[in-house]
Design an enzyme around this catalytic site. Structure first.
Site, mmCIF file in Angstrom:
data_model
loop_
_atom_site.group_PDB
_atom_site.id
_atom_site.type_symbol
_atom_site.label_atom_id
_atom_site.label_comp_id
_atom_site.label_asym_id
_atom_site.label_seq_id
_atom_site.Cartn_x
_atom_site.Cartn_y
_atom_site.Cartn_z
ATOM 1 N N ARG A 1 6.407 -6.807 4.915
ATOM 2 C CA ARG A 1 7.586 -6.956 4.041
ATOM 3 C C ARG A 1 8.126 -8.378 4.098
ATOM 4 O O ARG A 1 8.849 -8.815 3.223
ATOM 5 C CB ARG A 1 8.706 -6.011 4.503
ATOM 6 C CG ARG A 1 8.369 -4.534 4.399
ATOM 7 C CD ARG A 1 9.620 -3.721 4.708
ATOM 8 N NE ARG A 1 9.354 -2.317 4.966
ATOM 9 C CZ ARG A 1 9.265 -1.385 4.032
ATOM 10 N NH1 ARG A 1 9.406 -1.695 2.759
ATOM 11 N NH2 ARG A 1 9.043 -0.125 4.356
ATOM 12 N N ASP B 1 13.245 -2.362 -5.450
ATOM 13 C CA ASP B 1 12.118 -3.298 -5.408
ATOM 14 C C ASP B 1 11.146 -3.074 -6.564
ATOM 15 O O ASP B 1 10.726 -4.015 -7.228
ATOM 16 C CB ASP B 1 11.378 -3.209 -4.053
ATOM 17 C CG ASP B 1 10.933 -1.790 -3.697
ATOM 18 O OD1 ASP B 1 11.292 -0.830 -4.418
ATOM 19 O OD2 ASP B 1 10.227 -1.627 -2.681
ATOM 20 N N GLY C 1 12.478 -1.228 0.817
ATOM 21 C CA GLY C 1 11.820 -2.262 0.014
ATOM 22 C C GLY C 1 12.757 -3.211 -0.715
ATOM 23 O O GLY C 1 12.396 -4.349 -1.011
HETATM 24 P P1 IMP Z 1 8.379 5.904 -7.871
HETATM 25 O O1 IMP Z 1 9.227 7.041 -7.393
HETATM 26 O O2 IMP Z 1 6.976 6.360 -8.196
HETATM 27 O O3 IMP Z 1 8.996 5.132 -9.013
HETATM 28 O O4 IMP Z 1 8.138 4.940 -6.657
HETATM 29 C C1 IMP Z 1 9.062 4.024 -6.285
HETATM 30 C C2 IMP Z 1 8.874 3.630 -4.839
HETATM 31 O O5 IMP Z 1 7.485 3.620 -4.487
HETATM 32 C C3 IMP Z 1 9.354 2.227 -4.620
HETATM 33 O O6 IMP Z 1 10.694 2.224 -4.197
HETATM 34 C C4 IMP Z 1 8.416 1.680 -3.575
HETATM 35 O O7 IMP Z 1 8.957 1.903 -2.290
HETATM 36 C C5 IMP Z 1 7.154 2.490 -3.713
HETATM 37 N N1 IMP Z 1 6.067 1.753 -4.412
HETATM 38 C C6 IMP Z 1 5.605 1.974 -5.664
HETATM 39 N N2 IMP Z 1 4.608 1.136 -5.977
HETATM 40 C C7 IMP Z 1 4.429 0.352 -4.886
HETATM 41 C C8 IMP Z 1 3.534 -0.744 -4.597
HETATM 42 O O8 IMP Z 1 2.701 -1.197 -5.406
HETATM 43 N N3 IMP Z 1 3.657 -1.303 -3.357
HETATM 44 C C9 IMP Z 1 4.568 -0.867 -2.427
HETATM 45 N N4 IMP Z 1 5.418 0.141 -2.668
HETATM 46 C C10 IMP Z 1 5.350 0.748 -3.877
HETATM 47 MG MG MG Z 2 7.379 1.665 0.261
#
Ligand code: IMP
Ligand code: MG
Length: 185
Positions: A168, A103, A46
């Site tokens: 993407r 991202d 991402g």
């Molecule tokens: P975390 O570990 O919950 O902080 O998630 C982070 C990862 O989840 C990011 O690097 C994204 O790849 C994915 N992610 C979280 N929210 C979204 C979203 O709204 N759209 C797409 N990918 C997301």
């Molecule tokens: Mg993702």
């Protein structure tokens, strides 16, 4: 594969706004790192769009490397706490000024694991720049040095972020209407 406008609820951040903010972040980072080199570590996949745009706005010397992590179970849109390293760096980060380029930070689980891992490799410094921050969903505190936009708790796509690996390439950040998306796939 349907066109995205059947499930695009709204354009949250248009292309021009992204460009402007990325430019500002680049300027801020260039000021803070004046006199130093940066090793920018992109979290795949991402963070790719953001990385390539951001480093072109940075005026100090920048090297790049990539790290792959996977936090979601198959078909899930929520990160599960357990993060798997799918691709490791090819360069040593010891004594380097590392800037992690992400991202979006949601629960914080992914970045928290990445930071813990990288700190064991003795970088000279370690900072995080994230394009998007969903602060309301945070489970683990992550020290974010630079943030593009704080966004509400909505699932977003485009500009590096995917819907099941696609879209993407869109130049803006859009909000997904998950009901319409699920109904059509
Ligand atoms: P975390 O570990 O919950 O902080 O998630 C982070 C990862 O989840 C990011 O690097 C994204 O790849 C994915 N992610 C979280 N929210 C979204 C979203 O709204 N759209 C797409 N990918 C997301
Ligand atoms: Mg993702």
């Amino acid at each position: 594969m349907q066109n995205y406008d059947s499930f695009l609820a709204e354009v949250l951040i248009p292309e021009e706004t992204l460009k402007e903010r990325v430019r500002e972040l680049g300027e801020e980072i260039s000021r803070d790192y004046a006199g130093n080199n940066i090793l920018a570590i992109c979290i795949l996949r991402g963070g790719v769009m953001f990385l390539t745009d951001l480093i072109r706005e940075i005026s100090v010397p920048v090297a790049i490397d990539f790290m792959g992590v996977s936090s979601y179970g198959v078909g899930s849109r929520v990160s599960e706490g357990q993060v798997r390293l799918t691709l490791d760096l090819t360069t040593s980060i010891a004594n380097k000024h590392v800037l992690i380029v992400e991202d979006i930070i949601d629960s914080g689980n992914t970045l928290n694991s990445v930071v813990e891992l990288l700190l064991t490799r003795n970088p000279a410094s370690l900072n995080i720049v994230t394009l998007l921050n969903k602060y309301s969903r945070r489970e683990v505190d992550v020290p974010i040095k630079y943030c593009g936009f704080d966004i509400p708790d909505k699932f977003v796509f485009g500009y590096g972020l995917d819907m099941d690996e696609y879209y993407r390439n869109l130049p803006f950040i859009g909000v997904v209407d998950l009901e319409k998306y699920e109904a059509e796939i």
